[in-house]
Design a protein around this motif. Structure first.
Motif, mmCIF file in Angstrom:
data_model
loop_
_atom_site.group_PDB
_atom_site.id
_atom_site.type_symbol
_atom_site.label_atom_id
_atom_site.label_comp_id
_atom_site.label_asym_id
_atom_site.label_seq_id
_atom_site.Cartn_x
_atom_site.Cartn_y
_atom_site.Cartn_z
ATOM 1 N N LYS A 59 24.943 56.344 33.543
ATOM 2 C CA LYS A 59 25.794 56.420 34.880
ATOM 3 C C LYS A 59 26.258 54.839 35.155
ATOM 4 O O LYS A 59 27.473 54.825 35.588
ATOM 5 C CB LYS A 59 24.804 56.905 35.769
ATOM 6 N N ALA A 60 25.218 53.830 35.142
ATOM 7 C CA ALA A 60 25.661 52.502 35.486
ATOM 8 C C ALA A 60 27.032 52.158 34.222
ATOM 9 O O ALA A 60 27.749 51.532 34.841
ATOM 10 C CB ALA A 60 24.409 51.616 35.240
ATOM 11 N N GLU A 61 26.790 52.587 33.008
ATOM 12 C CA GLU A 61 27.867 52.061 32.145
ATOM 13 C C GLU A 61 29.083 52.453 32.309
ATOM 14 O O GLU A 61 30.210 52.113 32.423
ATOM 15 C CB GLU A 61 27.341 52.457 30.781
ATOM 16 N N ALA A 62 29.148 54.072 32.843
ATOM 17 C CA ALA A 62 30.478 54.681 33.448
ATOM 18 C C ALA A 62 31.034 54.166 34.613
ATOM 19 O O ALA A 62 32.295 53.943 34.539
ATOM 20 C CB ALA A 62 29.919 56.154 33.514
ATOM 21 N N ALA A 63 29.982 53.697 35.453
ATOM 22 C CA ALA A 63 30.677 53.315 36.817
ATOM 23 C C ALA A 63 31.249 51.666 36.365
ATOM 24 O O ALA A 63 32.155 51.311 37.000
ATOM 25 C CB ALA A 63 29.179 52.909 37.636
ATOM 26 N N ALA A 64 30.345 50.865 35.574
ATOM 27 C CA ALA A 64 31.143 49.617 35.171
ATOM 28 C C ALA A 64 32.282 49.751 34.605
ATOM 29 O O ALA A 64 33.272 49.125 34.683
ATOM 30 C CB ALA A 64 30.110 48.959 34.318
ATOM 31 N N ALA A 65 32.642 50.865 33.690
ATOM 32 C CA ALA A 65 33.819 51.184 32.915
ATOM 33 C C ALA A 65 34.958 51.331 33.903
ATOM 34 O O ALA A 65 36.018 51.110 33.701
ATOM 35 C CB ALA A 65 33.549 52.104 31.771
ATOM 36 N N LYS A 66 34.565 52.325 34.799
ATOM 37 C CA LYS A 66 35.597 52.700 35.868
ATOM 38 C C LYS A 66 35.940 51.416 36.843
ATOM 39 O O LYS A 66 37.237 51.376 36.925
ATOM 40 C CB LYS A 66 34.821 53.727 36.861
ATOM 41 N N ALA A 67 34.952 50.766 37.059
ATOM 42 C CA ALA A 67 35.154 49.416 37.833
ATOM 43 C C ALA A 67 36.260 48.713 37.318
ATOM 44 O O ALA A 67 37.253 47.960 37.767
ATOM 45 C CB ALA A 67 34.135 48.874 38.222
ATOM 46 N N ALA A 68 36.089 48.403 35.820
ATOM 47 C CA ALA A 68 36.932 47.500 35.055
ATOM 48 C C ALA A 68 38.256 48.065 34.836
ATOM 49 O O ALA A 68 39.245 47.008 35.039
ATOM 50 C CB ALA A 68 36.223 47.397 33.615
ATOM 51 N N ALA A 69 38.167 49.410 34.797
ATOM 52 C CA ALA A 69 39.575 49.795 34.562
ATOM 53 C C ALA A 69 40.479 49.713 35.793
ATOM 54 O O ALA A 69 41.631 49.365 35.827
ATOM 55 C CB ALA A 69 39.319 51.499 34.240
ATOM 56 N N ALA A 70 39.814 49.824 37.159
ATOM 57 C CA ALA A 70 40.483 49.913 38.244
ATOM 58 C C ALA A 70 40.795 48.453 38.628
ATOM 59 O O ALA A 70 42.032 48.298 38.978
ATOM 60 C CB ALA A 70 39.390 50.266 39.534
ATOM 61 N N ALA A 71 40.030 47.475 38.179
ATOM 62 C CA ALA A 71 40.427 46.097 38.257
ATOM 63 C C ALA A 71 41.565 45.773 37.376
ATOM 64 O O ALA A 71 42.499 44.923 37.845
ATOM 65 C CB ALA A 71 39.189 45.258 38.050
ATOM 66 N N ALA A 72 41.581 46.101 36.030
ATOM 67 C CA ALA A 72 42.860 46.081 35.086
ATOM 68 C C ALA A 72 44.051 46.504 35.911
ATOM 69 O O ALA A 72 45.211 45.997 35.738
ATOM 70 C CB ALA A 72 42.413 46.759 33.980
ATOM 71 N N THR A 73 44.029 47.827 36.348
ATOM 72 C CA THR A 73 45.061 48.585 36.961
ATOM 73 C C THR A 73 45.876 47.795 38.237
ATOM 74 O O THR A 73 46.778 47.300 38.266
ATOM 75 C CB THR A 73 44.667 49.933 37.557
ATOM 76 N N ALA A 74 44.735 47.080 39.052
ATOM 77 C CA ALA A 74 45.068 46.380 39.984
ATOM 78 C C ALA A 74 45.718 45.088 39.736
ATOM 79 O O ALA A 74 46.690 44.748 40.244
ATOM 80 C CB ALA A 74 43.888 46.048 41.164
ATOM 81 N N GLN A 75 45.179 44.377 38.723
ATOM 82 C CA GLN A 75 45.741 43.259 38.246
ATOM 83 C C GLN A 75 47.125 43.297 37.663
ATOM 84 O O GLN A 75 48.048 42.669 37.913
ATOM 85 C CB GLN A 75 44.780 42.649 37.063
ATOM 86 N N ALA A 76 47.479 44.500 36.778
ATOM 87 C CA ALA A 76 48.488 44.848 36.242
ATOM 88 C C ALA A 76 49.867 45.176 37.387
ATOM 89 O O ALA A 76 50.698 44.583 37.375
ATOM 90 C CB ALA A 76 48.508 46.145 35.454
ATOM 91 N N SER A 77 49.176 46.063 38.591
ATOM 92 C CA SER A 77 50.260 46.138 39.407
ATOM 93 C C SER A 77 50.693 45.072 40.331
ATOM 94 O O SER A 77 51.813 44.915 40.874
ATOM 95 C CB SER A 77 49.832 47.367 40.385
ATOM 96 N N GLY A 78 49.671 43.861 40.561
ATOM 97 C CA GLY A 78 49.757 42.693 41.137
ATOM 98 C C GLY A 78 50.709 42.072 40.447
ATOM 99 O O GLY A 78 51.740 41.190 41.049
ATOM 100 N N GLY A 79 50.631 41.905 39.219
ATOM 101 C CA GLY A 79 51.621 41.293 38.299
ATOM 102 C C GLY A 79 52.872 41.681 38.242
ATOM 103 O O GLY A 79 54.118 40.826 38.562
ATOM 104 N N GLU A 80 53.175 43.050 38.309
ATOM 105 C CA GLU A 80 54.537 43.575 38.384
ATOM 106 C C GLU A 80 55.245 43.174 39.688
ATOM 107 O O GLU A 80 56.400 42.830 39.810
ATOM 108 C CB GLU A 80 54.227 45.150 38.345
ATOM 109 N N GLN A 81 54.201 43.260 40.913
ATOM 110 C CA GLN A 81 55.160 42.981 42.058
ATOM 111 C C GLN A 81 55.587 41.601 42.282
ATOM 112 O O GLN A 81 56.451 41.223 42.639
ATOM 113 C CB GLN A 81 53.880 43.080 43.356
ATOM 114 N N ALA A 82 54.550 40.624 41.612
ATOM 115 C CA ALA A 82 55.192 39.050 41.754
ATOM 116 C C ALA A 82 56.278 39.051 40.836
ATOM 117 O O ALA A 82 57.194 38.389 41.171
ATOM 118 C CB ALA A 82 53.944 38.296 41.017
ATOM 119 N N ALA A 83 56.480 39.940 39.531
ATOM 120 C CA ALA A 83 57.500 39.730 38.805
ATOM 121 C C ALA A 83 58.812 40.285 39.424
ATOM 122 O O ALA A 83 59.996 39.671 39.253
ATOM 123 C CB ALA A 83 57.481 40.383 37.587
ATOM 124 N N SER A 84 58.772 41.271 40.410
ATOM 125 C CA SER A 84 59.756 41.852 41.012
ATOM 126 C C SER A 84 60.130 41.096 42.286
ATOM 127 O O SER A 84 61.454 40.917 42.707
ATOM 128 C CB SER A 84 59.843 43.434 41.422
#
Ligand code: SF4
Ligand code: SF4
Length: 221
Positions: free
Chosen positions: A196-221
């Motif tokens: 469960k902890a592994e799955a939660a950590a993977a989910k959190a990492a994926a969410a952080a990566a998505t947030a980072q990607a969308s932040g980068g896109e907004q900065a570029a536009s």
């Protein structure tokens, strides 16, 4: 030739009879009866002679999988508060073949919704047939089979309907009578928690990566 087998059998019986007394002499100075050493020797494959277990002064230890009346497991937290493992789901009462379990469920006084903890829990120990189904089916490891087989009393009604208080025992007791089962269950729980902890950590990492990607896109536009 007929009779040889009978004579051989009688000879074996005679040897056992004689060894019953010679063994007592061999154990002079040591406790053949009423001692753990004596019981262990008499239970071993090398035991000699005929003997009787001097019950109730002397009892044979029961094997781990020995089953008698079930008991409810509770845990104690760091503040000393007791927590029942039982959630009063009722599965044990449903699967019990002679229907000797009944549960009083708790409900929230305001919302009237069920609270996962029994107010009371009863087992009629004279009807229980020690099958162990309740323990097998409980999804929360909350009910286990006990080793205590000395239940005789003078009053069937007052003494043999066990309530929650009488049925409840700490998890440490369970670990002491069924160490292999307890260790196996704890290992399974630890593996599930780690998963469960592994799955939660993977989910959190994926969410952080998505947030980072969308932040980068907004900065570029
Ligand atoms: S002992 Fe287990 S199966 Fe029975 S009511 Fe409690 S949680 Fe459910
Ligand atoms: S051991 Fe069997 S008979 Fe006894 S309470 Fe559990 S399910 Fe019922």
């Amino acid at each position: 030739m007929y009779g040889i087998g009978i004579l051989k059998g009688l000879w074996v019986t005679l040897v056992h009879f004689v060894e019953t007394f010679t063994e007592d002499f061999r154990w002079i100075g040591r406790k053949r009866y009423y001692s753990e050493e004596g019981v262990a020797a008499r239970r071993s494959k090398d035991a000699k002679g005929i003997f009787t277990v001097q019950y109730p002064e002397e009892k044979l230890p029961v094997p781990e999988e020995f089953r008698f009346i079930p008991f409810l497991v509770y845990e104690v937290d760091e503040e000393g508060n007791k927590h029942d493992r039982c959630t009063s789901c009722g599965i044990c009462a449903k699967v019990c073949p002679p229907q000797c379990i009944w549960i009083v469920r708790t409900e929230d006084p305001v919302t009237k919704r069920p609270v996962p903890e029994p107010v009371d829990f009863f087992i009629d120990v004279d009807i229980c047939m020690n099958c162990g189904y309740c323990a097998e089916y409980c999804p929360f490891d909350a009910i286990k089979m006990d080793h205590d087989y000395e239940l005789a009393s003078y009053d069937r009604h007052a003494e043999h309907i066990y309530n929650k208080e009488k049925l409840s025992k700490p998890v440490e007791y369970y670990a002491s009578i069924r160490p292999a089962n307890y260790t196996r269950e704890e290992a399974v729980k630890a593996a599930e928690e780690a998963k469960k902890a592994e799955a939660a950590a993977a989910k959190a990492a994926a969410a952080a990566a998505t947030a980072q990607a969308s932040g980068g896109e907004q900065a570029a536009s």
